[in-house]
Write a protein that holds these residues in place. Structure first.
Motif, mmCIF file in Angstrom:
data_model
loop_
_atom_site.group_PDB
_atom_site.id
_atom_site.type_symbol
_atom_site.label_atom_id
_atom_site.label_comp_id
_atom_site.label_asym_id
_atom_site.label_seq_id
_atom_site.Cartn_x
_atom_site.Cartn_y
_atom_site.Cartn_z
ATOM 1 N N ASP D 125 59.300 23.643 -15.682
ATOM 2 C CA ASP D 125 59.502 25.042 -15.269
ATOM 3 C C ASP D 125 60.425 25.753 -16.238
ATOM 4 O O ASP D 125 60.359 26.963 -16.422
ATOM 5 C CB ASP D 125 60.086 25.089 -13.854
ATOM 6 C CG ASP D 125 59.154 24.418 -12.849
ATOM 7 O OD1 ASP D 125 57.941 24.658 -12.951
ATOM 8 O OD2 ASP D 125 59.644 23.626 -12.017
ATOM 9 N N ASP D 190 74.038 31.706 -15.838
ATOM 10 C CA ASP D 190 73.402 32.989 -15.451
ATOM 11 C C ASP D 190 71.909 32.932 -15.756
ATOM 12 O O ASP D 190 71.073 33.355 -14.954
ATOM 13 C CB ASP D 190 74.031 34.154 -16.241
ATOM 14 C CG ASP D 190 75.528 34.241 -16.016
ATOM 15 O OD1 ASP D 190 76.010 33.642 -15.020
ATOM 16 O OD2 ASP D 190 76.220 34.863 -16.849
ATOM 17 N N TRP D 191 71.604 32.366 -16.934
ATOM 18 C CA TRP D 191 70.194 32.265 -17.349
ATOM 19 C C TRP D 191 69.405 31.415 -16.353
ATOM 20 O O TRP D 191 68.308 31.789 -15.932
ATOM 21 C CB TRP D 191 70.146 31.672 -18.754
ATOM 22 C CG TRP D 191 68.773 31.508 -19.323
ATOM 23 C CD1 TRP D 191 68.058 32.430 -20.034
ATOM 24 C CD2 TRP D 191 67.948 30.328 -19.249
ATOM 25 N NE1 TRP D 191 66.838 31.899 -20.411
ATOM 26 C CE2 TRP D 191 66.744 30.615 -19.939
ATOM 27 C CE3 TRP D 191 68.099 29.067 -18.674
ATOM 28 C CZ2 TRP D 191 65.707 29.680 -20.070
ATOM 29 C CZ3 TRP D 191 67.069 28.140 -18.806
ATOM 30 C CH2 TRP D 191 65.889 28.451 -19.492
ATOM 31 N N GLU D 193 70.006 30.930 -13.204
ATOM 32 C CA GLU D 193 69.764 31.712 -11.971
ATOM 33 C C GLU D 193 68.619 32.677 -12.189
ATOM 34 O O GLU D 193 67.735 32.828 -11.346
ATOM 35 C CB GLU D 193 71.046 32.456 -11.577
ATOM 36 C CG GLU D 193 72.109 31.543 -10.984
ATOM 37 C CD GLU D 193 73.309 32.316 -10.435
ATOM 38 O OE1 GLU D 193 73.766 33.267 -11.108
ATOM 39 O OE2 GLU D 193 73.791 31.956 -9.338
ATOM 40 N N LYS D 194 68.619 33.311 -13.358
ATOM 41 C CA LYS D 194 67.596 34.323 -13.643
ATOM 42 C C LYS D 194 66.190 33.686 -13.663
ATOM 43 O O LYS D 194 65.289 34.154 -12.968
ATOM 44 C CB LYS D 194 67.887 34.990 -14.990
ATOM 45 C CG LYS D 194 67.181 36.337 -15.162
ATOM 46 C CD LYS D 194 67.696 37.071 -16.389
ATOM 47 C CE LYS D 194 66.794 36.923 -17.607
ATOM 48 N NZ LYS D 194 67.112 35.847 -18.527
ATOM 49 N N VAL D 195 66.037 32.595 -14.415
ATOM 50 C CA VAL D 195 64.674 32.065 -14.585
ATOM 51 C C VAL D 195 64.178 31.302 -13.354
ATOM 52 O O VAL D 195 62.973 31.162 -13.162
ATOM 53 C CB VAL D 195 64.538 31.156 -15.842
ATOM 54 C CG1 VAL D 195 64.847 31.933 -17.108
ATOM 55 C CG2 VAL D 195 65.407 29.920 -15.725
ATOM 56 N N THR D 196 65.099 30.806 -12.514
ATOM 57 C CA THR D 196 64.630 30.070 -11.334
ATOM 58 C C THR D 196 64.710 30.927 -10.071
ATOM 59 O O THR D 196 64.169 30.559 -9.037
ATOM 60 C CB THR D 196 65.497 28.814 -11.081
ATOM 61 O OG1 THR D 196 66.848 29.242 -10.835
ATOM 62 C CG2 THR D 196 65.463 27.875 -12.261
ATOM 63 N N GLY D 197 65.435 32.023 -10.153
ATOM 64 C CA GLY D 197 65.612 32.872 -8.973
ATOM 65 C C GLY D 197 66.420 32.172 -7.889
ATOM 66 O O GLY D 197 66.383 32.539 -6.715
ATOM 67 N N ARG D 198 67.145 31.131 -8.270
ATOM 68 C CA ARG D 198 67.958 30.399 -7.298
ATOM 69 C C ARG D 198 69.430 30.786 -7.425
ATOM 70 O O ARG D 198 69.876 31.214 -8.468
ATOM 71 C CB ARG D 198 67.816 28.897 -7.510
ATOM 72 C CG ARG D 198 66.459 28.336 -7.130
ATOM 73 C CD ARG D 198 66.480 26.833 -7.219
ATOM 74 N NE ARG D 198 65.244 26.257 -6.697
ATOM 75 C CZ ARG D 198 65.142 24.984 -6.284
ATOM 76 N NH1 ARG D 198 66.206 24.189 -6.327
ATOM 77 N NH2 ARG D 198 63.997 24.519 -5.828
ATOM 78 N N LYS D 199 70.135 30.579 -6.318
ATOM 79 C CA LYS D 199 71.591 30.828 -6.318
ATOM 80 C C LYS D 199 72.253 29.555 -6.864
ATOM 81 O O LYS D 199 71.922 28.450 -6.454
ATOM 82 C CB LYS D 199 72.045 31.120 -4.886
ATOM 83 C CG LYS D 199 73.499 31.555 -4.784
ATOM 84 C CD LYS D 199 73.638 33.080 -4.904
ATOM 85 C CE LYS D 199 75.068 33.467 -5.335
ATOM 86 N NZ LYS D 199 75.427 32.955 -6.682
ATOM 87 N N TYR D 200 73.171 29.738 -7.758
ATOM 88 C CA TYR D 200 73.803 28.573 -8.384
ATOM 89 C C TYR D 200 74.958 28.054 -7.537
ATOM 90 O O TYR D 200 75.752 28.831 -7.012
ATOM 91 C CB TYR D 200 74.302 28.926 -9.780
ATOM 92 C CG TYR D 200 74.675 27.711 -10.601
ATOM 93 C CD1 TYR D 200 73.709 26.956 -11.254
ATOM 94 C CD2 TYR D 200 76.006 27.312 -10.718
ATOM 95 C CE1 TYR D 200 74.044 25.844 -11.992
ATOM 96 C CE2 TYR D 200 76.357 26.199 -11.463
ATOM 97 C CZ TYR D 200 75.374 25.466 -12.095
ATOM 98 O OH TYR D 200 75.711 24.357 -12.832
#
Lengths: 294, 260, 379, 448
Positions: D125, D190-191, D193-200
């Motif tokens: 992914d 940050d990246w 979070e952006k590419v997976t749309g998940r909260k870190y």
């Protein structure tokens, strides 16, 4: 390094031929193609676009001499003199050393053109296995080169490699292919890269008591692997044909066909001539261009 | 007390009979497909020629690529085997007691051995695959040049021109040679280029173990006069070539046999 | 006149060592050798040091075997060989700007086995596509400047740096102007001549080089090359100083109208933009310059640049040179060839080693040229 | 002969099967990640794998080098992979792991730990990599390119770590160098979070970082136990054990496994259990072995030669440091477990930049020094240097290491080969040279 005299298994026969029942005297064009390869040299005489005479011999240490010898031999007994030849094109490694050639064209272009003549307009992929390298050529219905690739160093050693191998297992080079096919079951191929490794490994196999034909099979299989790698890189499209001296070696060609799952067309004439024929046909075209016929 | 050393290499089998610190017999033959047979046949004939009985030979030691082929196997029944590296060192040290570096160049293999006290191996290097085939390369190229193999060396000595050529890979070098042939370079110069290439390949390998004087060159290629000058130049050292250089490993094995 | 200028270029390559020795004599200055174009020469010029590029001689580098495993590229082995043979015995120092493992090895072997006064390795970042590379490199350059100051005992002032920047910018700008003459239907300068111009700029004092370039620029407009341009070729690779190859190819009825390698356009394509913080200005140039593939990820920006060059200079075909064992460039060959193909520029790959079998290459190059012309009229 | 050489007791490793199962599940979990609703990423064994762990407990991944080695181990599939890569126009001289890896993608096949090959290459992914050598960033850049040709856009993030190595404890890496990495990791989160749309989740990050620090310290302790005579482990066995660290160094399973292994190894030492019965000549190797030819270790055993490991097996996963007295020891854990993202990133950067296997990239002297320490402290008689054509990264400076070891009076045997391309390894020739070396060391075959 004193050498015991051993039979020269690597030495292949030289020959010439004149197509019977043809006359050149009132032909529109008589052109010659001279293909000075790294191992073998060929001269072809084309009369009005038809194969008339040819000769095949080993390339000597001085390529000029070879060029002259092979051409004179092709003309031998035909009554043709150099003066009767309208145009000569040189090709092959020694193409720049054909003193009487008006123009040189690479063996890539010549083999494609020659293959087109030998096998007809359906040819799309030409495999030329020469003395020291191997070429995979894609061409169009006119025999014009679209793209091509030649082997890299690590996968080199074709014709010359076979000569060395013939000596190694003491089998005349002309019989190698047959011998390699005489195994009931295909052994694993030797290191499918470097000709030097391949030879060393073959020797080791012989020493382990493998029979000649089994070692020959392993060696030929390795060459086939190499060649197929090259072909897949350029991409194989039907019809598939082979040219060059080694294309007479069934042991390699049949294995290549098997790996590709494609049968090569069977030649109507000696495929070792393809380069020289192509050169002679280019010579004809160039002559007609001179005359303003095209 | 007579001992024998049998060196079964890639191309030849060589035998040395040794007695009281002296060589009392030598024999050499091409190896056929059946290594053991080639070796034992030569051994038998050598015994006859030297008029020695096997049971008068206290010990036979085999060396070389195919040494195992006669190791405690009849008829020769070599009692022991030793690696060519050790054999080279011992043999060369016997002939040249001042030797510190031994270079052995054969048909397929090149070796550099650094030797210390009493001919003991300090360090050694053997060509890797990509630098294989020194002798064979000369042979193949002789064919391309239409020159007899034995004439290659003398021919190269007539050349005055140096042509740099890929030193590592034989295949690469070969295509450069063919290029030279077709660009009408004189055979002398091509032959020199070939010998230079092999010399620089061997020297660059030997440089790995370092070159300490005296340097001794042995093995079949040592008999090739064209190889010596470029090798001297590359290593910039004098090089001693003993008599019968191709028998040095066999001699070493025979001496090791004598030491019990 | 023009002939003389090109002769001077050639001489400064052929007699590079004599030149450097003479320069030392004349100026009593220090000479520093560098391996890769990621070394910011601006700072060396600021310190009044003459930087010279360390390159090979294309003879089998047999003396390097003990120091570098032969599976590393011939450039690093051949370069080291020159040092071991004492060809560069006049160098006061060597500097390397991090780009690849190959040249780092040549640098370290040199440091360990060849007597040399000053050595410095600049950890030029690989992450040139990250926003943090510039501040990081600025730090590295400050360190570099410091070591030079300690070595020479002279402070490098901002005006020194301005001078260094000015010399380099001018040199690059002039060469780019000359590159423009390759865009013409009949280029006024051949690929070989261009290569000799760029190579010489890496070997002689750039202030002298700039004078030659200015003269050349005056003469070039009314230069007539009495040769057929033939096929317009591009040459793409890593380092390439094989002048024989360039000549041989151009003799086959072709002209190299543009290149993409670090002894060509890649060396001179961008300048330092003035900034208050001089080191930051220099760092910015080296982070944003046309990258070596070793630093060009995750995006293939160099490939895009190569395609733009090919179109701008109207190349009909491109030879893709692979220095054997150079991974960063080798990895990019298929994407590069695909990108050029997509804009109708066909390519042919050639693998370079320390020596080149011209006979084989001649066949490949000639055949490639034939496929570009198609030998149309003969079918 | 055999009777003259005393034989030590040997016995198989108890945790062997667990090692096998862990590896098996690892590849299958990656393959089936999506069926389990999880996400999967790809990157190198050296990458900061603890960072993506903050995305959740259902994050699966596959590391490139071990995968390339697994392919190499199965020669037939490896050969297909090289051919596919060369057919695509890549030079044959490139990193062998990389060519194997690309080959699998080009063939659209996936190989499992047991060598079984399944159809369809499971595209990641996202790619999370670091650029440790000339190839690592480029490797995955091409993976991205290949996947795109198949119509899948794979986002890629790659961290530049080329800041050098602390030459002496006295001169640690400057802050700006560490910060350069920390900043990239911060952006990386940050990246992610952006590419997976998940909260870190920073807590998961702190756990993963601490696991990684523990497992890599534990592995070093295990290797240190091999100083015993007879050696409780031989390198051939260690290859199957260190691999856990190359696959999942930040996972709790890895920590647990190394805890168990450490106990068992300690017990073997206590009871004098040997890896090789006739141990009488101790060697270490260098760089990755030719994976398709591990039988050379069996040949060595016939001469009573045991390989204790290498800087590669010890230092790729193990964390080490020099004590003031000059001995080379497993690096002790940091005083406290990180509690915040900031602490975690700094901790993992400082820990990772200390990796022993990193030093040689920059300076040959550093590697030579560590190898000398191993020879002394592990009581090795010789060093076998694998000049590995398959890996620029670990072969860099290897000739200098050879010179350095020789200078220190250590016996060195160099041999050329390739970790992942069987065409470049000459088994017969190498065995011949190896035999010659052992003979020159005065050894003879004990068992046929």
């Amino acid at each position: 390094m004193a050498e015991e005299k051993t039979q020269e298994y690597w030495r292949w026969p030289e020959y010439r031929y004149t197509v019977p029942g043809k006359d050149w005297h009132n032909a529109k064009s008589v052109t010659v193609g001279v293909d000075i390869g790294s191992v073998g040299s060929k001269a072809v005489v084309i009369v009005d676009g038809e194969l008339y005479a040819y000769s095949v011999m080993r390339t000597g240490g001085v390529s000029e001499d070879t060029a002259i010898r092979v051409t004179n031999w092709a003309l031998e007994g035909t009554g043709l003199k150099m003066a009767n030849i309208n145009y000569v094109v040189g090709t092959g490694y020694g193409r720049v050393n054909v003193p009487f050639a008006k123009k040189t064209i690479t063996e890539i272009a010549c083999h494609a053109r020659g293959a087109h003549y030998i096998y007809g307009p359906t040819v799309r992929t030409v495999l030329d296995i020469g003395g020291q390298d191997c070429k995979a050529i894609r061409c169009d219905e006119k025999g014009k080169v679209l793209s091509f690739l030649m082997n890299d160093k690590c996968a080199a050693g074709t014709g010359r490699g076979l000569e060395v191998f013939a000596d190694l297992i003491s089998v005349p080079i002309a019989d190698l292919g047959k011998v390699s096919l005489s195994v009931e079951q295909e052994p694993p191929s030797v290191s499918n890269t470097c000709v030097i490794f391949a030879k060393a490994e073959s020797l080791a196999l012989l020493r382990q008591g493998w029979p000649k034909e089994k070692v020959a099979a392993a060696y030929h299989a390795a060459m086939a692997d190499r060649i197929v790698d090259l072909l897949t890189r350029v991409g194989v499209e039907k019809d598939f044909v082979t040219t060059g001296g080694v294309s007479k070696n069934a042991g390699i060609i049949q294995r290549v066909e098997k790996l590709l799952g494609i049968k090569a067309l069977t030649p109507k004439m000696d495929p070792i001539l393809a380069g020289a024929i192509g050169a002679a046909l280019f010579a004809q075209a160039l002559y007609e261009k001179e005359l303003g016929l095209r | 007390m007579i001992t024998a050393g049998v060196d079964i290499g890639a191309k030849y089998v060589k035998i040395v009979f040794f007695d009281g610190g002296k060589v009392i017999g030598r024999a050499k033959a091409l190896i056929g497909f059946d290594v053991a047979k080639s070796a034992s046949d030569l051994f038998e004939s050598a015994l006859k020629n030297a008029d020695i009985k096997r049971n008068n030979i206290k010990k036979v030691v085999a060396t070389g690529l195919n040494r195992e082929s006669i190791h405690s196997k009849p008829p020769v029944n070599a009692e022991d085997v030793v690696s060519e590296v050790v054999a080279d060192a011992v043999g060369a040290f016997h002939l040249v007691p001042t030797a510190k570096t031994v270079i052995d160049v054969g048909a397929e293999e090149g070796r550099g051995v650094k030797i210390g006290e009493g001919g003991k191996v300090k360090d050694f290097v053997i060509n890797e695959r990509c630098a294989a085939g020194a002798g064979t390369f000369i042979e193949t190229m002789a064919r391309a040049l239409e020159v007899k193999v034995e004439d290659m060396g003398p021919l190269s000595l007539k050349s005055t021109q140096a042509i740099p050529m890929n030193a590592q890979c034989c295949v690469f070098a070969e295509s450069e040679v063919v290029t030279l042939i077709h660009s009408k370079v004189p055979k002398e110069d091509i032959s020199k280029a070939i010998h230079d290439a092999i010399a620089s390949r061997i020297s660059s390998m030997v440089l790995r173990v370092g070159v300490e004087k005296d340097v001794v060159l042995v093995g079949g290629v040592a008999l090739n006069p064209g190889f010596l000058p470029p090798l001297k130049k590359e290593l910039n050292a004098d090089i001693i070539v003993p008599e019968y250089p191709e028998y040095v490993s066999a001699l070493g094995a025979a001496i090791i046999a004598a030491k019990g | 006149m023009i002939a003389e200028i090109f002769q001077t270029f050639r001489n400064s390559i052929d007699n590079r060592h004599a030149y450097a020795k003479e320069w030392k004599e004349r100026t009593k200055g220090k000479v520093v050798g560098y391996f890769c174009t990621y070394v910011p020469e601006e700072i060396l010029y600021a310190a009044r040091i003459l930087p010279v590029r360390i390159l090979g001689s294309h003879e089998p580098p047999t003396v390097t075997e003990p120091y570098i495993f032969a599976m590393f590229c011939h450039l690093c082995r051949d370069s080291l060989a020159q040092g071991l043979k004492g060809k560069f015995d006049y160098l006061d120092g060597i500097v390397e700007g991090q780009a690849c493992l190959h040249l780092r090895q040549a640098f370290n072997a040199w440091r360990l086995h060849i007597p040399i006064e000053y050595t410095h390795y600049i950890y030029v970042p690989h992450g040139v596509q990250t926003p943090h590379a510039i501040p990081y490199l600025t730090h590295e350059l400050a360190k570099f400047k410091q070591t030079l100051e300690r070595w020479t005992g002279k402070k490098i002032t901002d005006s020194d740096l301005d001078r260094g920047i000015a010399i380099l910018n001018k040199n690059r700008e002039l060469m780019r102007k000359i590159y423009d003459y390759r865009k013409l239907d009949n280029p006024k300068i051949t690929g070989l001549e261009t290569m000799e111009m760029v190579l010489s700029s890496q070997m002689i004092d750039k202030e002298e080089h700039n004078k030659l370039l200015e003269q050349l620029l005056q003469e070039l407009p009314n230069r007539k090359l009495n040769r057929n341009t033939g096929i317009r070729l591009m040459i793409i690779g890593s380092e390439n100083d094989d002048r024989t190859f360039m000549k041989n190819v151009e003799d086959l009825g072709a002209t190299f109208v543009i290149d993409e390698h670090c002894t060509g356009s890649r060396y001179l394509w961008s300048d330092v933009q003035p900034q208050q913080d001089r080191l930051k200005a220099i760092a910015t140039r080296y982070v944003q310059r046309v990258p070596c593939p070793s630093k060009d990820w995750p995006e293939f920006t160099r490939i895009k640049h190569a395609v733009d060059l090919a179109r701008e200079f109207k190349a009909q075909g491109a030879l893709v040179i692979q220095n054997k064992f150079c991974d960063p460039h080798g990895i990019e060959i298929p994407p590069l060839r695909e990108a050029l193909k997509s804009v109708g520029i066909s390519t042919y790959p050639l693998e370079f080693d320390v020596t080149v079998p011209w006979g084989q290459f001649r066949t490949r190059v000639e055949a490639f040229l034939e496929t570009l012309t198609g030998l149309e009229e003969l079918f | 002969m055999a009777k003259q050489v005393k034989a030590y007791p040997t016995e198989p490793l108890k945790c062997w099967d667990e090692a096998k199962t862990l590896r098996k599940n690892y590849y299958e979990d990656y393959l089936n990640a999506h069926n389990k609703g999880g996400i999967r990423w790809a990157g190198g064994a050296w990458t900061f794998s603890a960072i993506p762990a903050g995305l959740g407990t259902d994050v699966y991944f596959i590391t490139g080098e071990p995968y390339g080695a697994t392919i190499a181990f199965y020669k037939d599939f490896a050969a297909k992979c090289h051919d596919a890569t060369e057919a695509a126009g890549f030079p044959r001289t490139l990193c062998a792991y990389m060519r194997n890896y690309w080959g699998a993608i080009l063939l659209d096949k996936f190989i499992l730990a047991d060598g079984s090959v399944v159809d369809g290459y499971p595209a990641p992914d996202f790619i999370w990599q670091d650029h440790i050598c000339c190839s690592h960033g480029k490797w995955y850049q091409v993976v991205k390119w290949l996947e795109k040709k198949k119509g899948k856009e794979v986002p890629m993030y790659c961290i530049d770590v080329s800041v050098g190595y602390s030459l002496e404890p006295s001169e640690p890496l400057e802050e700006y160098k560490k910060n350069y990495l920390i900043q990239q990791l911060n952006d990386g989160i940050d990246w992610l979070e952006k590419v997976t749309g998940r909260k870190y989740n920073d807590k998961l990050l702190c756990e993963a970082v601490w696991n990684e620090i523990r497992s890599t310290s534990l592995w070093a302790e295990i290797c240190a136990l091999n100083q015993a005579i007879p050696a409780p482990l031989d390198e051939k066995t260690m290859y199957s054990l260190y691999v856990m660290g190359t696959l999942m160094k930040h996972r709790p399973e890895c920590v647990d496994f190394y805890e168990k292994l450490k106990e068992e190894t300690r017990d073997r030492v206590k009871r004098g259990i040997a890896a090789v019965p006739h141990e009488r000549f101790r060697v270490i190797t260098d760089t990755q072995p030719p994976w398709g030819f591990l039988k050379i270790f069996r040949e060595m055993e016939k001469y009573g030669v045991v390989s204790l490991g290498s800087l590669y097996t010890f230092g790729l996963i193990g964390m080490w440091e020099y004590k003031p007295d000059g001995t080379w020891i497993p690096k002790p854990l940091p005083p406290k477990k990180p509690k915040t993202r900031e602490q975690a990133l700094r901790a993992i950067v400082e820990w990772t930049l200390n990796k022993s296997e990193w030093a040689h990239f920059y300076r040959p002297e550093l590697k030579t020094k560590m190898m000398k320490s191993i020879v002394d402290q592990w009581r090795a008689n010789a060093v076998l240097l694998h000049y590995n054509r398959g890996c620029e990264g670990l072969s860099v400076h290897i000739a200098e290491n050879r010179l350095g070891l020789l200078e220190a009076g250590i016996q060195v045997f160099p041999f050329e080969g390739n970790m992942g391309d069987e065409r470049e390894f000459d088994l017969a020739g190498t065995l011949g040279r190896l035999t010659a070396f052992f003979e020159s060391m005065g050894l003879k075959k004990i068992v046929e």
